[in-house]
Structures are given as structure tokens and as C-alpha cells.
Design a protein around this motif. Structure first.
Motif, PDB file in Angstrom:
ATOM      1  N   GLY A   1      52.875  39.822  53.803  1.00 15.87           N
ATOM      2  CA  GLY A   1      51.551  40.029  53.230  1.00 15.87           C
ATOM      3  C   GLY A   1      51.569  40.324  51.751  1.00 15.87           C
ATOM      4  O   GLY A   1      50.522  40.297  51.090  1.00 15.87           O
ATOM      5  N   ASP A   2      52.754  40.611  51.195  1.00 17.85           N
ATOM      6  CA  ASP A   2      52.850  40.863  49.760  1.00 17.85           C
ATOM      7  C   ASP A   2      52.603  39.571  48.980  1.00 17.85           C
ATOM      8  O   ASP A   2      52.994  38.483  49.400  1.00 17.85           O
ATOM      9  CB  ASP A   2      54.224  41.414  49.389  1.00 17.85           C
ATOM     10  CG  ASP A   2      54.382  42.888  49.740  1.00 17.85           C
ATOM     11  OD1 ASP A   2      53.379  43.512  50.132  1.00 17.85           O
ATOM     12  OD2 ASP A   2      55.517  43.404  49.621  1.00 17.85           O
ATOM     13  N   GLY A   3      51.993  39.718  47.832  1.00 16.49           N
ATOM     14  CA  GLY A   3      51.717  38.566  46.977  1.00 16.49           C
ATOM     15  C   GLY A   3      50.557  38.880  46.057  1.00 16.49           C
ATOM     16  O   GLY A   3      49.514  39.389  46.499  1.00 16.49           O
ATOM     17  N   LEU A   4      50.733  38.608  44.783  1.00 19.88           N
ATOM     18  CA  LEU A   4      49.706  38.893  43.779  1.00 19.88           C
ATOM     19  C   LEU A   4      48.913  37.634  43.485  1.00 19.88           C
ATOM     20  O   LEU A   4      49.462  36.530  43.439  1.00 19.88           O
ATOM     21  CB  LEU A   4      50.369  39.393  42.486  1.00 19.88           C
ATOM     22  CG  LEU A   4      51.277  40.618  42.631  1.00 19.88           C
ATOM     23  CD1 LEU A   4      52.067  40.831  41.353  1.00 19.88           C
ATOM     24  CD2 LEU A   4      50.458  41.860  42.970  1.00 19.88           C
ATOM     25  N   ASP A   5      47.631  37.797  43.279  1.00 18.88           N
ATOM     26  CA  ASP A   5      46.779  36.671  42.903  1.00 18.88           C
ATOM     27  C   ASP A   5      46.746  36.548  41.383  1.00 18.88           C
ATOM     28  O   ASP A   5      46.626  37.543  40.666  1.00 18.88           O
ATOM     29  CB  ASP A   5      45.354  36.864  43.411  1.00 18.88           C
ATOM     30  CG  ASP A   5      45.251  36.717  44.927  1.00 18.88           C
ATOM     31  OD1 ASP A   5      46.209  36.194  45.515  1.00 18.88           O
ATOM     32  OD2 ASP A   5      44.240  37.132  45.500  1.00 18.88           O
ATOM     33  N   VAL A   6      46.883  35.335  40.894  1.00 14.47           N
ATOM     34  CA  VAL A   6      46.724  35.076  39.472  1.00 14.47           C
ATOM     35  C   VAL A   6      46.011  33.745  39.326  1.00 14.47           C
ATOM     36  O   VAL A   6      46.270  32.808  40.067  1.00 14.47           O
ATOM     37  CB  VAL A   6      48.090  35.077  38.739  1.00 14.47           C
ATOM     38  CG1 VAL A   6      48.995  33.968  39.244  1.00 14.47           C
ATOM     39  CG2 VAL A   6      47.907  34.956  37.246  1.00 14.47           C
ATOM     40  N   LYS A   7      45.074  33.702  38.402  1.00 13.69           N
ATOM     41  CA  LYS A   7      44.294  32.483  38.203  1.00 13.69           C
ATOM     42  C   LYS A   7      45.024  31.525  37.282  1.00 13.69           C
ATOM     43  O   LYS A   7      45.697  31.940  36.343  1.00 13.69           O
ATOM     44  CB  LYS A   7      42.914  32.816  37.619  1.00 13.69           C
ATOM     45  CG  LYS A   7      41.966  33.449  38.621  1.00 13.69           C
ATOM     46  CD  LYS A   7      40.559  33.588  38.040  1.00 13.69           C
ATOM     47  CE  LYS A   7      39.595  34.140  39.074  1.00 13.69           C
ATOM     48  NZ  LYS A   7      38.223  34.259  38.532  1.00 13.69           N
ATOM     49  N   GLY A   8      44.868  30.262  37.544  1.00 10.17           N
ATOM     50  CA  GLY A   8      45.405  29.231  36.677  1.00 10.17           C
ATOM     51  C   GLY A   8      44.287  28.620  35.853  1.00 10.17           C
ATOM     52  O   GLY A   8      43.227  29.209  35.661  1.00 10.17           O
ATOM     53  N   GLY A   9      44.552  27.414  35.356  1.00 12.15           N
ATOM     54  CA  GLY A   9      43.524  26.668  34.647  1.00 12.15           C
ATOM     55  C   GLY A   9      43.366  27.027  33.188  1.00 12.15           C
ATOM     56  O   GLY A   9      42.412  26.588  32.556  1.00 12.15           O
ATOM     57  N   ILE A  10      44.309  27.805  32.620  1.00 11.66           N
ATOM     58  CA  ILE A  10      44.151  28.118  31.190  1.00 11.66           C
ATOM     59  C   ILE A  10      44.815  27.043  30.322  1.00 11.66           C
ATOM     60  O   ILE A  10      44.492  26.916  29.153  1.00 11.66           O
ATOM     61  CB  ILE A  10      44.679  29.518  30.825  1.00 11.66           C
ATOM     62  CG1 ILE A  10      46.202  29.579  30.885  1.00 11.66           C
ATOM     63  CG2 ILE A  10      44.054  30.588  31.696  1.00 11.66           C
ATOM     64  CD1 ILE A  10      46.775  30.775  30.170  1.00 11.66           C
ATOM     65  N   ARG A  11      45.769  26.324  30.921  1.00 13.47           N
ATOM     66  CA  ARG A  11      46.397  25.204  30.216  1.00 13.47           C
ATOM     67  C   ARG A  11      46.354  23.989  31.141  1.00 13.47           C
ATOM     68  O   ARG A  11      45.828  24.055  32.238  1.00 13.47           O
ATOM     69  CB  ARG A  11      47.842  25.540  29.819  1.00 13.47           C
ATOM     70  CG  ARG A  11      47.949  26.666  28.796  1.00 13.47           C
ATOM     71  CD  ARG A  11      49.381  26.809  28.275  1.00 13.47           C
ATOM     72  NE  ARG A  11      49.473  27.898  27.279  1.00 13.47           N
ATOM     73  CZ  ARG A  11      49.814  29.133  27.561  1.00 13.47           C
ATOM     74  NH1 ARG A  11      50.131  29.466  28.810  1.00 13.47           N
ATOM     75  NH2 ARG A  11      49.866  30.050  26.617  1.00 13.47           N
ATOM     76  N   PHE A  12      46.938  22.898  30.689  1.00 12.89           N
ATOM     77  CA  PHE A  12      46.923  21.684  31.484  1.00 12.89           C
ATOM     78  C   PHE A  12      47.518  21.910  32.871  1.00 12.89           C
ATOM     79  O   PHE A  12      48.540  22.576  33.036  1.00 12.89           O
ATOM     80  CB  PHE A  12      47.731  20.572  30.806  1.00 12.89           C
ATOM     81  CG  PHE A  12      46.977  19.815  29.756  1.00 12.89           C
ATOM     82  CD1 PHE A  12      45.722  19.285  30.023  1.00 12.89           C
ATOM     83  CD2 PHE A  12      47.536  19.611  28.505  1.00 12.89           C
ATOM     84  CE1 PHE A  12      45.039  18.574  29.055  1.00 12.89           C
ATOM     85  CE2 PHE A  12      46.866  18.899  27.531  1.00 12.89           C
ATOM     86  CZ  PHE A  12      45.600  18.378  27.801  1.00 12.89           C
ATOM     87  N   LYS A  13      46.869  21.314  33.834  1.00 15.02           N
ATOM     88  CA  LYS A  13      47.453  21.147  35.160  1.00 15.02           C
ATOM     89  C   LYS A  13      47.901  19.696  35.248  1.00 15.02           C
ATOM     90  O   LYS A  13      47.127  18.785  34.943  1.00 15.02           O
ATOM     91  CB  LYS A  13      46.428  21.453  36.247  1.00 15.02           C
ATOM     92  CG  LYS A  13      46.934  21.246  37.664  1.00 15.02           C
ATOM     93  CD  LYS A  13      45.834  21.558  38.680  1.00 15.02           C
ATOM     94  CE  LYS A  13      46.340  21.445  40.098  1.00 15.02           C
ATOM     95  NZ  LYS A  13      45.254  21.739  41.091  1.00 15.02           N
ATOM     96  N   TYR A  14      49.145  19.472  35.643  1.00 19.20           N
ATOM     97  CA  TYR A  14      49.672  18.115  35.770  1.00 19.20           C
ATOM     98  C   TYR A  14      49.605  17.735  37.241  1.00 19.20           C
ATOM     99  O   TYR A  14      50.241  18.367  38.083  1.00 19.20           O
ATOM    100  CB  TYR A  14      51.101  18.047  35.224  1.00 19.20           C
ATOM    101  CG  TYR A  14      51.150  18.349  33.740  1.00 19.20           C
ATOM    102  CD1 TYR A  14      51.073  17.328  32.802  1.00 19.20           C
ATOM    103  CD2 TYR A  14      51.231  19.657  33.278  1.00 19.20           C
ATOM    104  CE1 TYR A  14      51.094  17.598  31.440  1.00 19.20           C
ATOM    105  CE2 TYR A  14      51.245  19.944  31.914  1.00 19.20           C
ATOM    106  CZ  TYR A  14      51.178  18.904  31.003  1.00 19.20           C
ATOM    107  OH  TYR A  14      51.187  19.181  29.651  1.00 19.20           O
TER     108      TYR A  14
END
Length: 982
Positions: free
Chosen positions: A568-581
């Protein structure tokens, strides 16, 4: 004292009596509706009693074993009328061709099965492997698992088969499990159940039978039943509450099949019989207590867990007596049929019971569509199996599984790229990895590799090199096809990992089984720890994107890892600040339409010798969906164009160099669009250009001449150079290199400025493209900032963007084989231009001009352009105010029939067909620029669409105008719009 088998069965029945399943609580498998159908009845009438027994058998079939094996399979189909085949190794095309032949040879349609727990790629070459179930267990969106079930069903059916021996719903609560482990959704019975149900429902929605395995639960053993019979010593209450829990849930949800494992479970059957042969387990528990009415399948009958000490044929009879419906991988079909016939004659089982099971198998065949069987076309099967939609789904699954276990001080996504000197170390690799290649998409990263057996001297040398960096990114790679639950590294390498883990600014990405974390000392101390679950190219690529913020992380660890991390461990972090390939479907575009059109148009251009090669990059919604290199550096060349190659951008420099600086200075109140050149360059006072506003000049309606042939002004009438212009050798007075044999006087730049100052004005203030101002802009930036121009734009833009190949005079930094050459200059420099700017005026400025001179690869140029498209923001940094960019990118003087923005080009006010400067569907809000060497960049805010086209169409000379005549650039641009799905 041990109970006899008979007494045990009686006692176990009494034990379960009060817990008997109620049919009303259980969703019956859909195929049961056909048990007494007309089609099933018609087949049953035609089958002899022994042929009904034969329907209970499934033999192995390989599509890579040659004709002898094929004939053996055909023999068993024709002689015994077996019920089906389980396909093993091969490829989709060969498998389907064989299945069509086998079906043709069989009087009763054959049921086809495959072990495709993670897709056809588990067994077949040239097909997709989706993530292993341990990775899927980390995903928080179970709808994705359902979608995977749908897609796997589509692929299996397309390859001619009808049953998937999956999902695995064993609860893996033993880290040492050698056979389930990464094949399990994890240790949480609820998570295993939810994902098993989602996977099952996805497959069965497409009428592909799913098979939950390995009943009653293979998760808590350290023995592989392929090689021995594992024993599970837990009381009934524990087994019922944990191991059997997911099976109960899937049965209640309507699973069509259950596969029984080869296990010795004393609490369920004290005789020591493998569960595959245990009537108390199969009949007493699975059928009666759990109320399962569906298809019961044995695990492979050749596995030592059941085959050891049991005679082929006899063991199959025992499996049938225990309650199994379908026997997988039987080793002796005729002996098995004889043994079962003898059992019927002896009263151990009735023909009616055999007939009931035969009907069940035939009902499955009808449910999957075999009652209306037609041969399946083989054409295009591999293309259809590996569809763009399947590839996109695979990316979504891998991305959603990424689990961020540590992120001290919110280090990810990495910020302030201009302050970081980054090294990457791929441990377990001997060459540059996909992980490292993907890291370099975002900024300059120096790559190192360290083998798993590295000795002390290698490690010491690497340590010394790493001292020069303030950020180290470590990829820990696997050494086997599948992620084993053990570490296999030299002691020195493990110590090196331990040392790195406690250092600041160290990022670890583990492309390994999560249980390995427990064997790595100090790994939990790392500032950043990413668990990626497996060492696939896709996992490596997406982990790199996570580090730089192209994608986010939402995965949760599906198992406990010693005392370091809990399930159940795991941190959420948002993407989308730079290119997604990614792939076009991720941005609502059609891969086939886009790829086919761009490929066709590029090959048309190359075949017509409009350009020897080029690079095309397309991004939509800040997602790079196409980035492809074509052709060669020159027509007579052997150097292929690479995506990382640098091109001469020509006039694209106008919007890529001084312009962002001018916009930033405008934000700071240091630059005024309504001011004139003379306000910032006093020597323009009292000239004919005094007081002309920059807004007019940047919009190309200031009456400026288009260009001045500076180099021609250096010539005498006899063709020799004037005094104080060029010399053949460099010196303090002639330091400006134009070519190896052409060095320009140090003060000639002043003559260029003087020529601009004295140049006459056009008669009428209307649109006329001019590059004259752009020779002056670097000086203006330097006067306003008191900084060197190149240093200023590097520090404020390129370095912060991670655009490390955007540069002037590229041969000073890069090998020539990375720089694409341009024209054979027969007039001025008398050489092929390679590594230096093509534009004569720019080279006479030392290669540094805002008119031309900039080089870049497509990917790095795209970062700057995406910042424009984002109206000033990229990578979490605000470079330019939104209002400023909106002003600079809008049409300035439409009332004067001028379509231009400020330096940026815009679509013509009215579309002019093939003579237009943009695609028909480019919006009025779009903006960009083209370059003389055959380049084009264009941004469309309406569609959030970015297009970059790099070529060297001036090879062999500038007279080559075929690229214009073919209209290649704008035709490709239109293809982008055509590929956008409604």
C-alpha cells in the motif's frame, strides 16, 4: 493416526456441510446456458462413449516445432477426437495457420487455449507483453485491468483461440515463492480479488473463457510445482480466509473456469494426494462447498508436482475421478481413455458423469462461437495483434504501475535543470540503456554503465567520475527475462549501491521485482526510490519520464518488503510539467493515419531529391506523439539521419534567439514595442529609421529592405576581396572565421550595422519580410541586460528548458557527424557548409545573429516552442508572461492586409490553397516560422498542436526548390489535423 481416504472424504463433507454454497448466491458461468442446446445435443449424438472421454483432453501444440510435431498433433486429433489444444511457443501467424489446419482436420471444433497471463507475448513472439501481474497489482484504476482483459481477449481470439489460462489469483504472501511471485497481483486478498474480477470480466465480455488459477492457492510456498509437489501447511480456517478468498470472489462474479494446482494440502486432504487428484478438494470444496458449476481444468499433467510417481494415463483417470472437467497437457491420450473406460466399467465413475462433463466442454465451445466456426483469415494478423490501441493501453498500464516509494523534499519531478549536472548509472548493463536514452530527452545527462560483476577497480574509477556531478540517477536493471525475487550482484556492486543510497540528490529506479528491495542495504535511505517492477524498455522509458515530470506516479506497492516498506505504500506525484513521450492515441490522434501520411510524404520528398533526409516531431497536448528521422545527411552519404542530429534552423532563429529575450525584457519593463531602434541603439539617430516603432518592424511593415548581400559588398569588380575585409589566415585583426581559408576583419560587424543604417526604405508601409532588424537585436539585448547575448539566452531560456543542443557555432561543441551539412557554396566560401551557419550574413557576424545561425535538434527546439504554445510556461517555470506572448503571437495589422504577428509568422488572412503558408486546417490563432534551409515550426493553440520539420533542402545548392514545389512541409502539417480523431 491418518484417516483413510474414504473416511477423510466423509469427515471433510461433514465439516463443510453447514457451509454448503447456495446456488442463488453465485453467478453461474454464461456458457452453461448451452449445456443442453440443439448444437450440443447434435454433437453428443455423433460421439461414441470413448470419443466423449476424448473431449476431456487438451494436448500441447507448438507452432515452431516443424512438420513432425504438426503430424503428431493431427494424428491425435483424427484418431482420438480430442477436445482441444493448448498452444505453447511460436508466433501468431504460424499459430493461426496451424489452428486453421487442425480445425479442418477435426470432426468436432477444437477448443484452443493458451497461457497468456500477461498477453500473447507470454508464449508467442512478435506479440505484446502487458505488465506482469505484480505490476498490475500496483495500479489504482481497476478499469485499466478490465480494458487489458478486453484487449487480451481480442488478441487471443484473433490468433484462433478461445480460453486464457488466467488470471492468476494466488495471493503471494511468501516472498520466496519461486513460481507465482511476480505473476500474482500481490499479498492483499481484496486487491487480488478486485483485479482478478476486472481481468476476468474484460476477457469474458468478449466471449473468451477466463480461468482462475491455481486453486486452492499457490501463493504461500517456496517450491515450484513444475519440479516437485509443494506442501502448504495451514489450517483450514486460514486457507478459507486467505488462499481461497479470491477464488470465492471470482466464482461469485461468474468466472467461467478454474484451474486446479498441484499442491499437497494436509488440512484439505490428509492423504498426500496432489490437489489435482483430490476429490475432497475438487468435488468436496470447489464444486460442493463453493458451488462452482463452471469448467474445472487441471494444471499441466506433465508437471512433476503431479507426474512424479504417477503413471501417464492412470494419473489422468485419477484427475477425472477427482472431479476435473478438462485435462491439460496429458502425456498419453490412448492410455488415459482406456483407464477412464475401465473406471466406468468398474463403477468408479458413470458414463453419465463423463457425458455431463463432455456437454460442459461442448457448451464452452458453443459460447465461444465454435458452433458457427469459419476459418480465420491470417492476413495482417501481426499488425492487428500489435495494434496502436494495444500499444497505448500497454503504456497506460506501465505508467499507472510506477510506484514512488521515496521522494525526499519533493525532489521529483526534477526542477532547476540549469543548476544540475547529472550523471546516470545503469547497474547491470553493459551499454546505454533505454532508461538513459529517455533521460537525455529532457536535458544533458552523462551516462555510465556498471556490470553486475564489476570489480573494485571499475567501481573506484566510476566513483571518481561521479564526484563531478551534483545529481546521480541510478537504474538497477534485471539480468533475466522475468523479474526474479533475488539479487545477483557482486558484493562490491552491492556495497556501491549502499553508498550511493545515502548520498544526497540520488535517484534510484528499480527495474526489478519489489522483493529485491529487502536485499539492498540502505536503499530505503535514497532521496528518491522508484519501483518499476520489470526491466522492459517501456518501464525504463516511463520511469525516466517520471523523473522529469513527463508522467506522474500513482502506483501502490502490492506486497510488503521486509520492514522497509508495507503493501500500500506509494506517493502520488503529478506529471505533465514537461513533454510526455507517447503514442498518438494518447493525444486523440490516429497512429496509422499520422504515421502513414508522414512517411509517405517524406519518402516522396526524398525520392524527388527535395531533401536528402529530415526529422519530423509532432506534439499534441504537450505529448510528443511522433518523433522520427528519415534519410541521410547527404544524397551520396552513408550517414543516416538520427533524431538527435542538429540542423541549421535558418530563419527559425528569428523566433528562437533574441525574440524570447525581447519578450522577457518587455515583461520587465526594459523593452518597449512602441520605441524605435534609436531608443536602444543611439547610432541610429538621425537615420531614416529613427522613430520607427519595433511593433512595425517586427511585423515586417516598417519599409525595411528584405536583405543586404553583405558578402558581395566585400568584392571588388575583379572578384577579389576589398582591403580590410578577408584574409586567408587568422590573426588578431582577422579573428572571425568564415571558413578555414577565409577570416573576416574584427570590425566588419560595424560595417554591417552601417549598411543597415544607411539602407533605403521601401516606398510604402505594407507587409514586406525583412531580416535586417534581427542582425541588431543581439546588440540591443546586450545593451539592456549588460550581459553577453549568448550567455543571457542560455541562462534564461535554453539551460532552464534543458534544451542543451540549441546553440550557435555547433562544431565548437559537437562532433560533425551529429551536425547535418547544408549547401555546397560555390560563390562565397567555396566548400560544403558543415558545422557552420549557411546564411552569409550570419557567418560574417561570427555565426551569432538573430536573423539566422541557430542550430538544434528537433527535440530541444520543441521545448522552446512548447513554452510558446503554453503561453510562456514549461517545466513548472514561467518564462514569459501570458499576456506578452498573446500580444506577440497575434496578427498586428490585419487592416493593412498584413497577416504577421511580432516576428512570428501567421496563416494568411485568406487561405490560398497550395500557395498558402500553412495547412488548410491551421487555425487563425496558430503561429510559427519557416527557414530557408527547409525548416518549419508551427504552433496551434486551438488544437494544442506543435509541429517541427527539419531538413537540409539546400543540398546540393540553394537552387534546389523541390521541397517548395512539392509543398511537403504544409502537406505534412495538414496530415496532423487529418489524424486528429473527432
Amino acid at each position: 493416526m491418518k484417516l483413510s481416504k474414504t473416511l477423510f472424504i466423509i469427515s471433510i463433507s461433514l465439516l463443510f456441510g453447514s457451509l454448503q454454497a447456495q446456488d442463488s448466491d453465485i453467478k453461474k458461468p454464461d456458457f452453461l446456458q448451452y449445456e443442453n442446446s440443439k448444437w450440443v445435443d447434435s454433437i453428443m449424438v455423433e460421439l461414441s462413449p470413448d470419443e466423449r472421454i476424448a473431449q476431456l483432453f487438451m494436448i500441447p501444440a507448438f507452432s515452431n516445432k516443424g512438420e513432425e510435431h504438426t503430424q503428431e498433433v493431427l494424428k491425435q486429433i483424427k484418431e482420438y477426437k480430442i477436445g482441444g489444444l493448448i498452444f505453447m511457443q511460436g508466433d501468431p501467424k504460424s499459430q493461426l495457420e496451424l489452428m486453421n489446419d487442425y480445425q479442418l482436420a477435426s470432426e468436432v471444433p477444437l477448443i484452443g487455449a493458451i497461457d497468456a497471463e500477461w498477453g500473447l507475448g507470454m508464449r508467442l513472439e512478435n506479440s505484446i507483453s502487458f505488465p506482469y501481474q505484480m505490476a498490475l497489482g500496483a495500479i489504482q484504476d481497476d478499469d485499466l485491468i478490465y480494458d487489458m482483459g478486453v484487449e487480451i481477449a481480442r488478441q487471443i481470439k484473433r490468433s484462433g483461440l478461445h480460453i486464457n489460462f488466467g488470471p492468476v489469483v494466488d495471493v503471494n504472501n511468501n516472498p520466496q515463492n519461486p513460481v507465482i511471485n511476480y505473476r500474482s497481483f500481490g499479498e492483499d486478498k481484496e486487491n487480488v480479488s478486485r483485479k482478478g474480477i476486472a481481468y476476468m470480466k474484460g476477457m469474458q465480455s468478449q466471449n473468451l473463457l477466463a480461468t482462475a488459477k491455481h486453486f486452492p492457492g499457490h501463493g504461500d510456498t517456496d517450491t515450484d510445482s513444475h519440479y516437485a509437489l509443494p506442501q502448504i501447511n495451514h489450517p483450514f480456517e486460514r486457507l478459507d480466509d486467505l488462499e481461497m478468498y479470491p477464488f470465492k470472489e471470482l466464482i461469485n462474479a461468474g468466472i467461467g473456469g478454474v484451474m486446479v494446482a498441484h499442491l499437497d494440502i494436509p488440512a484439505l486432504d490428509s492423504t498426500g494426494a496432489p490437489s489435482t487428484l483430490s476429490k475432497p478438494i475438487i468435488t468436496g470444496i470447489l464444486k460442493e462447498r463453493l458451488g462452482f458449476k463452471g469448467l474445472i481444468v487441471t494444471d499441466a499433467m506433465n508437471m512433476k508436482g503431479v507426474a512424479e510417481g504417477n503413471e501417464p494415463g492412470v494419473v489422468d483417470k485419477d484427475a477425472v475421478l477427482a472431479g476435473n472437467d478438462l485435462l491439460e497437457y496429458s502425456e498419453d491420450i490412448p492410455k488415459a481413455i482406456t483407464e477412464i473406460r475401465n473406471a466406468i466399467n468398474s463403477g468408479l465413475i458413470s458414463q453419465a458423469e463423463i457425458d455431463e462433463r463432455c456437454r460442459k466442454i461442448l457448451a464452452v465451445k458453443q459460447w465461444v462461437g465454435l458452433d458457427q466456426y469459419n476459418s480465420i483469415p491470417v492476413e495482417n494478423i501481426e499488425e492487428q495483434v500489435n495494434s496502436p490501441e494495444a500499444k497505448w493501453l500497454n503504456r497506460r498500464l506501465v505508467e499507472s504501475s510506477l510506484t514512488l516509494l521515496k521522494n525526499e523534499n519533493s525532489l521529483l519531478p526534477l526542477q532547476k535543470l540549469d543548476t544540475l549536472k547529472i550523471a546516470s548509472v545503469s547497474i547491470g548493463a553493459t551499454k546505454e540503456t533505454e532508461f538513459q536514452k529517455a533521460l537525455n530527452l529532457y536535458t544533458k545527462v552523462d551516462n555510465f554503465q556498471l556490470s553486475r560483476e564489476a570489480d573494485d577497480s571499475e567501481i573506484s574509477e566510476l566513483k571518481e567520475k561521479l564526484e563531478a556531478y551534483n545529481m546521480v540517477i541510478v537504474g538497477l536493471h534485471d539480468f533475466s527475462i522475468r523479474p526474479r525475487n533475488k539479487i545477483d550482484l557482486a558484493n562490491g556492486v552491492q556495497s556501491f549501491i549502499s553508498e550511493l543510497a545515502v548520498q544526497k540528490n540520488t535517484v534510484f529506479s528499480l527495474f526489478k521485482n519489489p522483493y529485491v528491495i529487502n536485499s539492498l542495504e540502505n536503499i530505503e535511505e535514497a532521496d528518491v526510490l522508484i519501483e518499476a517492477y520489470q526491466d522492459s524498455e517501456l518501464a525504463q522509458e516511463l520511469a525516466a519520464q517520471l523523473i522529469f515530470g513527463g508522467v506522474g506516479a500513482s502506483g501502490k506497492l502490492p506486497v510488503t518488503v521486509g520492514e522497509k516498506f508495507e503493501a500500500g505504500d506509494g506517493l502520488d506525484v503529478k506529471g505533465g510539467i514537461r513533454f510526455k513521450y507517447t503514442v498518438p492515441e494518447d493525444a486523440g490522434m490516429n497512429s496509422k493515419k499520422l504515421g502513414n501520411a508522414v512517411d509517405s510524404l517524406m519518402h516522396q520528398a526524398m525520392n524527388a531529391k527535395a531533401t536528402p533526409g529530415g526529422v519530423v516531431l509532432v506534439a499534441k497536448d504537450q505529448k510528443v506523439v511522433l518523433h522520427k528521422a528519415y534519410g541521410f545527411h547527404k544524397y551520396s552519404d552513408t550517414i543516416k539521419v538520427e533524431k538527435t542530429d542538429l540542423y541549421d534552423l535558418a530563419s527559425v532563429s528569428k523566433i528562437s534567439t533574441a525574440l524570447p529575450a525581447i519578450m522577457k525584457l518587455s515583461d520587465e519593463g526594459k523593452f518597449d514595442l512602441e520605441a524605435g531602434i534609436d531608443d536602444y541603439l543611439p547610432y541610429f539617430r538621425n537615420s531614416n529609421k529613427e522613430g520607427i516603432a519595433f511593433r512595425q518592424i517586427l511585423a515586417h511593415q516598417a519599409r525595411f529592405k528584405p536583405w543586404i548581400p553583405y558578402w558581395k559588398n566585400t568584392l571588388r569588380d575583379n572578384g577579389s576581396f576589398r582591403w580590410n575585409t578577408f584574409k586567408k589566415d587568422s590573426s588578431a585583426r582577422y579573428p572571425v572565421r568564415v571558413s578555414d581559408e577565409l577570416w573576416l576583419h574584427r570590425n566588419y560587424k560595424k560595417k554591417i550595422f552601417k549598411a543597415i543604417k544607411k539602407s533605403p526604405l521601401e516606398a510604402e508601409a505594407k507587409y514586406k519580410y525583412s531580416g535586417l532588424l534581427f542582425y541588431l537585436l543581439p546588440d540591443i539585448v546586450e545593451r539592456l541586460t549588460n550581459e553577453d547575448f549568448i550567455k543571457y539566452i542560455n541562462e534564461n531560456f535554453y539551460d532552464r528548458l534543458g534544451a542543451t543542443t540549441v546553440t550557435y557555432n555547433p562544431s565548437e561543441k559537437f562532433e560533425l557527424n551529429r551536425i547535418v551539412p547544408t549547401e555546397n557554396d560555390f560563390n562565397f566560401r567555396h566548400e560544403q557548409i558543415h558545422g557552420n551557419v549557411h546564411d552569409e550574413g550570419a557567418i560574417m557576424m561570427g555565426g551569432v545573429s538573430a536573423n539566422a545561425g541557430l542550430f538544434a535538434n528537433a527535440n530541444d527546439l520543441a521545448k522552446l516552442m512548447q513554452m510558446y504554445l503554453n503561453m510562456g510556461d514549461y517545466g513548472g517555470i514561467r518564462f514569459i508572461d501570458e499576456s506578452t506572448l498573446k500580444d506577440f503571437t497575434k496578427t498586428q495589422f490585419p487592416e493593412n492586409n498584413n497577416h504577421r504577428a511580432l516576428a512570428f509568422d501567421k496563416p494568411y488572412l485568406e487561405y490560398r490553397g497550395e500557395k498558402s503558408n500553412t495547412a488548410k486546417d491551421a487555425s487563425a490563432e496558430s503561429f510559427g516560422h519557416t527557414g530557408f534551409t527547409g525548416t518549419m515550426v508551427w504552433m496551434d493553440p486551438k488544437e494544442d498542436l506543435l509541429y517541427i520539420f527539419l531538413s537540409n533542402r539546400v543540398v546540393p545548392t540553394r537552387e534546389n526548390t523541390r521541397l517548395y514545389k512539392l509543398n511537403t512541409r504544409t502537406q505534412i502539417q495538414q496530415a496532423l489535423y487529418d489524424s486528429i480523431e473527432e
